[in-house]
Write a protein that holds these residues in place. Sequence first.
Motif, PDB file in Angstrom:
ATOM      1  N   VAL A 292       6.005   2.675   1.436  1.00  0.00           N
ATOM      2  CA  VAL A 292       6.529   4.025   1.666  1.00  0.00           C
ATOM      3  C   VAL A 292       7.573   4.361   0.611  1.00  0.00           C
ATOM      4  CG1 VAL A 292       7.877   5.462   3.248  1.00  0.00           C
ATOM      5  CG2 VAL A 292       6.057   3.998   4.131  1.00  0.00           C
TER       6      VAL A 292
ATOM      7  N   GLU B  91       5.841   4.879  -2.787  1.00  0.00           N
ATOM      8  CA  GLU B  91       5.148   6.168  -2.837  1.00  0.00           C
ATOM      9  C   GLU B  91       6.136   7.321  -2.975  1.00  0.00           C
ATOM     10  OE1 GLU B  91       2.768   6.309   0.664  1.00  0.00           O
ATOM     11  OE2 GLU B  91       1.142   5.117  -0.198  1.00  0.00           O
ATOM     12  N   TYR B  92       7.280   7.202  -2.307  1.00  0.00           N
ATOM     13  CA  TYR B  92       8.308   8.242  -2.428  1.00  0.00           C
ATOM     14  C   TYR B  92       8.814   8.301  -3.865  1.00  0.00           C
ATOM     15  CZ  TYR B  92      12.734  10.695  -1.893  1.00  0.00           C
ATOM     16  OH  TYR B  92      13.784  11.573  -2.036  1.00  0.00           O
TER      17      TYR B  92
ATOM     18  N   ASP C 222       6.881   8.669   7.306  1.00  0.00           N
ATOM     19  CA  ASP C 222       5.544   8.328   6.814  1.00  0.00           C
ATOM     20  C   ASP C 222       4.529   8.524   7.932  1.00  0.00           C
ATOM     21  OD1 ASP C 222       3.747   6.943   4.770  1.00  0.00           O
ATOM     22  OD2 ASP C 222       3.529   5.610   6.500  1.00  0.00           O
TER      23      ASP C 222
END
Length: 293
Positions: free
Chosen positions: A180, A183-184, A268
């Motif tokens: 997460v 991806e951020y 998420d």
Amino acid sequence: MIKSMTGYGRGDRVAQGYRVLAEIKAVNHRFGEVVVRMPREYMLFEDVIKKTVLESVSRGRVDVFVTVEKTEQAARTVTLDEELAAQLKSAADSLASRLGLTDTIPLADLLRQPGVVTVSETADDPEELESLFLGAVREAVQSLLTMRFYEGERLAKDLTLRLSKLGELCAVLAARSPIVVEEYKERLESRMREALEGRAFVEEARLLTEVAVFADRASIAEELVRLQSHLEQFSSILLAEEPIGRKLDFLVQEMNREVNTIGSKANDLKIAQHVVEAKSVLEQIREQVQNVE
């Protein structure tokens, strides 16, 4: 070995001219409560029956039904008040003489007069009756415990399976958490490039600062550690010999708290889906724990 709070037991004893049948039905309850129902004349045994049941049952509502049947006629004693009979006979004869009658009171009529003849049953020995009642109750309690242990085995197997499922979800959440953040970071870098109209240069320090802030805010590592600890404690407690229902109920509340926190912190969709599934499993565990003594 865990025990269920629900069950049924039956005990039967015959002695001293009595048959005593004790039936016990137990259902879920937060505390230990025993209610005894039996003929009023035997209510002197109520307290000792409750105490006997609570020696083996620590939690749950237990209804005890006791029925009593006499199997033999009790011994009787006949007492004749001869002095009263003589006084009645004398009074009757005196009255007949004054009235000029020749009749005399028949013996059968004399014996029927109140107080002349008293028939009483031999009193039962309270200690022997108590022993009879408690024998039936203890047999019923033992039968109840057998059923509770059997149901407890089934509960333990079911809870173990659900704990395993929850453990798998924890592992998935732990694996997803760093992804997460990564991806951020990628999304943030992409947006920054777009803001800079496609120029290759991105201010690395600013990017790292933003990612660090997000990682700290969205971190679920501590919650997962505590959740895993609760799972291990739960599994360990299942093997205990003493009543464990309240401990398990407390742990379920704590696990639910951690899962809720994970759901609120992790920004998420996939984690949110896993959290919903974990909460569903926890609710199933909570419902089963309500049946554990």
